[in-house]
Design a protein around this motif. Structure first.
Motif, short mmCIF file in Angstrom:
data_model
loop_
_atom_site.label_atom_id
_atom_site.label_comp_id
_atom_site.label_asym_id
_atom_site.label_seq_id
_atom_site.Cartn_x
_atom_site.Cartn_y
_atom_site.Cartn_z
N VAL A 39 15.04 -10.28 1.72
CA VAL A 39 14.45 -9.35 2.69
C VAL A 39 15.53 -8.45 3.26
O VAL A 39 15.31 -7.24 3.46
CB VAL A 39 13.73 -10.12 3.83
CG1 VAL A 39 13.27 -9.16 4.92
CG2 VAL A 39 12.52 -10.88 3.29
N LEU A 42 16.33 -5.81 0.61
CA LEU A 42 15.25 -4.82 0.56
C LEU A 42 15.32 -3.88 1.76
O LEU A 42 15.07 -2.68 1.64
CB LEU A 42 13.89 -5.53 0.52
CG LEU A 42 13.58 -6.32 -0.75
CD1 LEU A 42 12.30 -7.15 -0.57
CD2 LEU A 42 13.43 -5.39 -1.94
N SER A 43 15.68 -4.42 2.92
CA SER A 43 15.82 -3.60 4.13
C SER A 43 16.96 -2.61 3.99
O SER A 43 16.87 -1.47 4.46
CB SER A 43 16.04 -4.50 5.35
OG SER A 43 14.96 -5.39 5.53
N GLU A 53 9.93 -0.24 -1.08
CA GLU A 53 9.87 -1.69 -1.17
C GLU A 53 9.25 -2.28 0.10
O GLU A 53 9.29 -1.68 1.17
CB GLU A 53 11.27 -2.29 -1.37
CG GLU A 53 11.89 -2.01 -2.72
CD GLU A 53 12.75 -0.77 -2.70
OE1 GLU A 53 12.63 0.01 -1.74
OE2 GLU A 53 13.55 -0.59 -3.63
N ALA A 55 9.64 -4.89 2.78
CA ALA A 55 10.71 -5.73 3.33
C ALA A 55 10.15 -6.87 4.16
O ALA A 55 10.20 -6.88 5.39
CB ALA A 55 11.67 -4.88 4.17
N ASP A 56 9.57 -7.83 3.45
CA ASP A 56 9.06 -9.04 4.10
C ASP A 56 8.98 -10.13 3.04
O ASP A 56 9.47 -9.95 1.92
CB ASP A 56 7.71 -8.81 4.78
CG ASP A 56 6.67 -8.19 3.85
OD1 ASP A 56 6.86 -8.26 2.61
OD2 ASP A 56 5.67 -7.65 4.33
N ASP A 238 7.69 -5.97 7.87
CA ASP A 238 8.07 -4.76 7.15
C ASP A 238 8.14 -3.55 8.09
O ASP A 238 9.18 -2.89 8.21
CB ASP A 238 7.08 -4.50 6.02
CG ASP A 238 7.44 -3.26 5.20
OD1 ASP A 238 8.63 -3.11 4.87
OD2 ASP A 238 6.55 -2.45 4.91
N ALA A 258 19.54 -5.57 8.79
CA ALA A 258 19.41 -6.05 7.40
C ALA A 258 20.58 -6.95 7.03
O ALA A 258 20.39 -8.02 6.43
CB ALA A 258 19.33 -4.85 6.45
#
Length: 277
Positions: A39, A42-43, A53, A55-56, A238, A258
């Motif tokens: 995650v 992705l963040s 994307e 983000a979770d 997210d 992140a």
């Protein structure tokens, strides 16, 4: 009869403290670390590329599924998370490790964590089994759907507001405990070198604080949804993360959070090695 009951209880406690349950707990920490680290990655992508994307947890599961042997990895991840749920169940039944592990409050918290990790394990395993909607659903849509239903109940605004306040309180509690390094009492620090203790402590403080900030911010959005009676104001992980990029600090604040999530992932892996279970 009482002797037989005591014997059965003793056997159950020994099973809860067995090497198998300890191994399940450590595997669960590894799995938790994988999810948080992904995650966080992705963040970071969202912060610097504005990518689409998710983000979770759902985004992390989808990311793993796209990799070679992704389905097999998801099975391993789901089984490991089920192991975490089993360990938390043993804590709820027989108490946590440590002198104050038998406190009712700690048992209740362990029971709640057991339910949470059981749900996460189920969603991951369902996705691995081919039910794609089970594990990869948007946390934002889920939050808004639940909020919308709750707002329709009698006193729904109060229910959502109280729930949101509870999430804010949980986030603040998580962050404060991280800053105070409360996690150290759960670790086998005597088995670490001085340098290792410093590194693990840094990841625990940084990662735990970032995690707490996310919880508190998401809870604040739930309160806003309740006050304005607008389910769309509720945000899952997210959109909560994306909100940090909309601050005056821009993507740099999201990037910091992140990296904090990645740090919490690393801290989880440290727990897999040194946690008292």
């Amino acid at each position: 009869m009482a002797t037989g009951s005591a014997t059965a209880h003793g056997q159950a406690r020994r099973a809860a403290n067995s090497k198998a349950v300890a191994a399940a707990a450590r595997a669960g920490f590894v799995a938790r670390g994988v999810i948080y680290a992904l995650v966080g990655v992705l963040s970071l992508r969202i912060a610097f590329s504005g990518g689409g994307e998710q983000a979770d947890r759902g985004g992390a599961i989808a990311e793993i599924a796209q990799k070679p042997f992704g389905t097999a990895l998801l099975w391993l991840l789901g089984i490991a998370l089920a192991g975490m749920a089993l360990w938390r169940l043993s804590e709820a039944a027989f108490g946590q490790a440590g002198p104050d592990g038998d406190k009712p409050s700690k048992r209740v918290m362990s029971a709640g964590r057991c339910v949470f990790y059981g749900f996460v394990a189920y969603s991951v395993l369902s996705y691995a089994a081919g039910h794609k909607s089970s594990g990869s659903g948007s946390s934002d849509q889920n939050s808004q759907d639940v909020t919308a239903k709750a707002l329709e109940w009698p006193g729904g605004q109060w229910i959502v507001a109280v729930a949101g306040a509870g999430v804010v309180a949980a986030g603040v509690w998580i962050a404060i405990r991280a800053l105070l390094r409360k996690f150290e009492k759960h670790l086998k620090t005597t088995e670490m070198s001085r340098r290792t203790r410093q590194v693990v402590s840094f990841f625990g403080v940084f990662g735990g604080t970032a995690r707490g900030i996310i919880f508190a911010t998401a809870g604040g959005f739930a309160i806003t949804a309740a006050v304005q009676h607008k389910p769309g104001k509720a945000k899952g992980m997210d959109n909560t993360l994306r909100t940090f990029a909309d601050t005056p600090a821009g993507p740099w604040l999201l990037a910091l959070i992140a990296v904090g999530l990645i740090a919490f992932g690393v801290f989880s892996w440290a727990n897999a090695r040194w946690r008292k279970v």
